[in-house]
Scaffold this motif. Sequence first.
Motif, PDB file in Angstrom:
ATOM      1  N   ALA A 157       0.856  -1.188   0.000  1.00 30.04           N
ATOM      2  CA  ALA A 157       0.000   0.000   0.000  1.00 30.04           C
ATOM      3  C   ALA A 157       0.892   1.238   0.000  1.00 30.04           C
ATOM      4  O   ALA A 157       1.692   1.443   0.919  1.00 30.04           O
ATOM      5  N   LEU A 158       0.755   2.038  -1.043  1.00 28.84           N
ATOM      6  CA  LEU A 158       1.591   3.235  -1.206  1.00 28.84           C
ATOM      7  C   LEU A 158       0.778   4.496  -0.933  1.00 28.84           C
ATOM      8  O   LEU A 158      -0.395   4.588  -1.326  1.00 28.84           O
ATOM      9  N   ARG A 159       1.394   5.446  -0.287  1.00 29.29           N
ATOM     10  CA  ARG A 159       0.726   6.735  -0.049  1.00 29.29           C
ATOM     11  C   ARG A 159       0.682   7.583  -1.316  1.00 29.29           C
ATOM     12  O   ARG A 159      -0.161   8.461  -1.453  1.00 29.29           O
ATOM     13  N   ASN A 160       1.599   7.293  -2.231  1.00 32.47           N
ATOM     14  CA  ASN A 160       1.587   7.936  -3.551  1.00 32.47           C
ATOM     15  C   ASN A 160       2.451   7.090  -4.472  1.00 32.47           C
ATOM     16  O   ASN A 160       3.201   6.221  -4.016  1.00 32.47           O
ATOM     17  N   TRP A 161       2.338   7.321  -5.772  1.00 36.99           N
ATOM     18  CA  TRP A 161       3.177   6.588  -6.725  1.00 36.99           C
ATOM     19  C   TRP A 161       3.836   7.549  -7.719  1.00 36.99           C
ATOM     20  O   TRP A 161       4.008   7.254  -8.894  1.00 36.99           O
ATOM     21  N   LYS A 162       4.275   8.671  -7.190  1.00 36.66           N
ATOM     22  CA  LYS A 162       4.931   9.682  -8.021  1.00 36.66           C
ATOM     23  C   LYS A 162       6.219   9.152  -8.645  1.00 36.66           C
ATOM     24  O   LYS A 162       6.584   9.546  -9.757  1.00 36.66           O
ATOM     25  N   PHE A 163       6.890   8.242  -7.955  1.00 37.96           N
ATOM     26  CA  PHE A 163       8.141   7.711  -8.487  1.00 37.96           C
ATOM     27  C   PHE A 163       7.891   6.879  -9.747  1.00 37.96           C
ATOM     28  O   PHE A 163       8.713   6.895 -10.672  1.00 37.96           O
ATOM     29  N   MET A 243      11.407  -6.763   0.557  1.00 38.62           N
ATOM     30  CA  MET A 243      10.648  -5.939  -0.381  1.00 38.62           C
ATOM     31  C   MET A 243      11.044  -4.468  -0.257  1.00 38.62           C
ATOM     32  O   MET A 243      11.167  -3.764  -1.262  1.00 38.62           O
ATOM     33  N   ARG A 244      11.227  -3.998   0.952  1.00 40.64           N
ATOM     34  CA  ARG A 244      11.642  -2.614   1.143  1.00 40.64           C
ATOM     35  C   ARG A 244      13.013  -2.367   0.509  1.00 40.64           C
ATOM     36  O   ARG A 244      13.235  -1.329  -0.137  1.00 40.64           O
ATOM     37  N   ARG A 245      13.932  -3.331   0.684  1.00 39.45           N
ATOM     38  CA  ARG A 245      15.262  -3.182   0.073  1.00 39.45           C
ATOM     39  C   ARG A 245      15.151  -3.193  -1.449  1.00 39.45           C
ATOM     40  O   ARG A 245      15.799  -2.381  -2.129  1.00 39.45           O
ATOM     41  N   GLN A 246      14.344  -4.110  -1.971  1.00 44.21           N
ATOM     42  CA  GLN A 246      14.224  -4.224  -3.424  1.00 44.21           C
ATOM     43  C   GLN A 246      13.614  -2.964  -4.028  1.00 44.21           C
ATOM     44  O   GLN A 246      14.083  -2.460  -5.058  1.00 44.21           O
ATOM     45  N   MET A 247      12.560  -2.454  -3.411  1.00 43.81           N
ATOM     46  CA  MET A 247      11.928  -1.245  -3.936  1.00 43.81           C
ATOM     47  C   MET A 247      12.854  -0.047  -3.844  1.00 43.81           C
ATOM     48  O   MET A 247      12.886   0.801  -4.740  1.00 43.81           O
ATOM     49  N   THR A 248      13.622   0.021  -2.769  1.00 41.43           N
ATOM     50  CA  THR A 248      14.584   1.109  -2.626  1.00 41.43           C
ATOM     51  C   THR A 248      15.640   1.027  -3.730  1.00 41.43           C
ATOM     52  O   THR A 248      16.016   2.039  -4.343  1.00 41.43           O
ATOM     53  N   MET A 250      15.314  -0.278  -6.671  1.00 39.73           N
ATOM     54  CA  MET A 250      14.754   0.006  -7.992  1.00 39.73           C
ATOM     55  C   MET A 250      14.298   1.446  -8.158  1.00 39.73           C
ATOM     56  O   MET A 250      14.417   2.018  -9.248  1.00 39.73           O
ATOM     57  N   PHE A 251      13.763   2.049  -7.090  1.00 38.92           N
ATOM     58  CA  PHE A 251      13.028   3.302  -7.269  1.00 38.92           C
ATOM     59  C   PHE A 251      13.562   4.500  -6.488  1.00 38.92           C
ATOM     60  O   PHE A 251      13.032   5.601  -6.627  1.00 38.92           O
ATOM     61  N   ALA A 252      14.598   4.333  -5.669  1.00 41.22           N
ATOM     62  CA  ALA A 252      15.078   5.450  -4.850  1.00 41.22           C
ATOM     63  C   ALA A 252      15.511   6.640  -5.702  1.00 41.22           C
ATOM     64  O   ALA A 252      15.253   7.800  -5.355  1.00 41.22           O
ATOM     65  N   GLU A 253      16.148   6.355  -6.825  1.00 37.94           N
ATOM     66  CA  GLU A 253      16.630   7.455  -7.673  1.00 37.94           C
ATOM     67  C   GLU A 253      15.478   8.243  -8.282  1.00 37.94           C
ATOM     68  O   GLU A 253      15.678   9.385  -8.715  1.00 37.94           O
ATOM     69  N   ALA A 254      14.284   7.645  -8.309  1.00 33.50           N
ATOM     70  CA  ALA A 254      13.111   8.354  -8.844  1.00 33.50           C
ATOM     71  C   ALA A 254      12.322   9.051  -7.742  1.00 33.50           C
ATOM     72  O   ALA A 254      11.236   9.586  -7.996  1.00 33.50           O
ATOM     73  N   GLY A 255      12.864   9.042  -6.505  1.00 30.56           N
ATOM     74  CA  GLY A 255      12.225   9.768  -5.417  1.00 30.56           C
ATOM     75  C   GLY A 255      11.514   8.901  -4.400  1.00 30.56           C
ATOM     76  O   GLY A 255      10.924   9.421  -3.445  1.00 30.56           O
ATOM     77  N   PHE A 256      11.555   7.579  -4.554  1.00 34.28           N
ATOM     78  CA  PHE A 256      10.872   6.686  -3.610  1.00 34.28           C
ATOM     79  C   PHE A 256      11.611   6.642  -2.276  1.00 34.28           C
ATOM     80  O   PHE A 256      12.841   6.549  -2.223  1.00 34.28           O
ATOM     81  N   ARG A 260       8.691   6.682   4.130  1.00 33.99           N
ATOM     82  CA  ARG A 260       7.681   7.715   3.911  1.00 33.99           C
ATOM     83  C   ARG A 260       6.517   7.222   3.051  1.00 33.99           C
ATOM     84  O   ARG A 260       5.355   7.546   3.312  1.00 33.99           O
ATOM     85  N   ASP A 261       6.813   6.441   2.020  1.00 36.65           N
ATOM     86  CA  ASP A 261       5.806   6.154   0.991  1.00 36.65           C
ATOM     87  C   ASP A 261       5.036   4.863   1.194  1.00 36.65           C
ATOM     88  O   ASP A 261       3.966   4.687   0.617  1.00 36.65           O
TER      89      ASP A 261
END
Length: 333
Positions: A157-163, A243-248, A250-256, A260-261
């Motif tokens: 569950a994401l608070r936003n998907w801006k990334f 999952m948190r490590r994997q998402m970080t 993949m998506f940290a450079e896009a602002g994830f 927070r999210d």
Amino acid sequence: KSGLPGFDKGFGDAALYRFSPDDRKAEGCFSFPGGNDAVYRLLLKRVIPAALSGGDSFEEIHDAPYQFENFDRKGERFRLRLSATAVLVEHQGEPDRADMVRVAYEKDGRIYLVRARGVVSAAGGWVNKHIIRDLPEAHKNAFGEFIYGSNIIVNVALRNWKFLAKLGISAFHYFGSDGLGAFGNIKHPMAIGAEQSDFDPEKPVVMTFYIGFPKPGLPAREQAAQIRWALLSKSYADIEQAMRRQMTKMFAEAGFDAARDIAGITVNRWGHSYIVCPPGFFFGADGKDAPLDVVKRRFGRIAFGHAEQNGLQEWFGGVENGERAARQILELL
């Protein structure tokens, strides 16, 4: 182009549950909120109208609360008994001559016995080969050829998907050395009646991951066993942290930002989720009938209807095989 359950165009010669490939009016993919639940609600309302509160419009049926007290009413033509687990199914006499099938089930710590003129077992082969006591040898051997992979479905569950919007994607395929590699996506919510869900990167959304723990290079049966062990040996905390490590990654450079999210994570473990189809599964081997063909045969007053009988667990196969099995039993009634 793909149509999910409920978007059929009628019976015809093609399967009821799929779009015709030459249907030019249907474009894109469609999915009800809640997935297959919407279709089952429509079926339930048709056979037990009082099982759902409210009227007969699709919007009302889709959102209506269940009325569980009406599922299993004495004297009704259709009855659904919840929290009842079948533990024994067998013919009352020789299968070829029997007039009845005995079914024993457990509910609330007690065992009950009922009789039926016909039974459709909609369980998977890993259940059938244990609870159906007079299963013929050919069916036992066929179900013994069924190999099952395992996977998990992780919903974030994401608070936003801006990334994701920044990357210009809504789905992705990735590979991970920890066995959590697979694919994930978010879905455009379907508008139903007055319920108009936003599809806005600034708004919350659920991202779904499908993870299969592949073990390439091993024989199918051995690989399936190791995958099931990988599934069951991981704790919720292990999977959440991975999952948190994997998402970080993949998506940290896009602002994830995971802290927070991410609003929450759920994990569904599927121990027997998908059938594995080794050589011979569809067409037979060494002059023997294919396991798929054997388990589609009615024996006595028992027939089998399950998605795995298409060689792939999917909604369409489940309904198609359920219908086929029901017709096999109706021939006897």
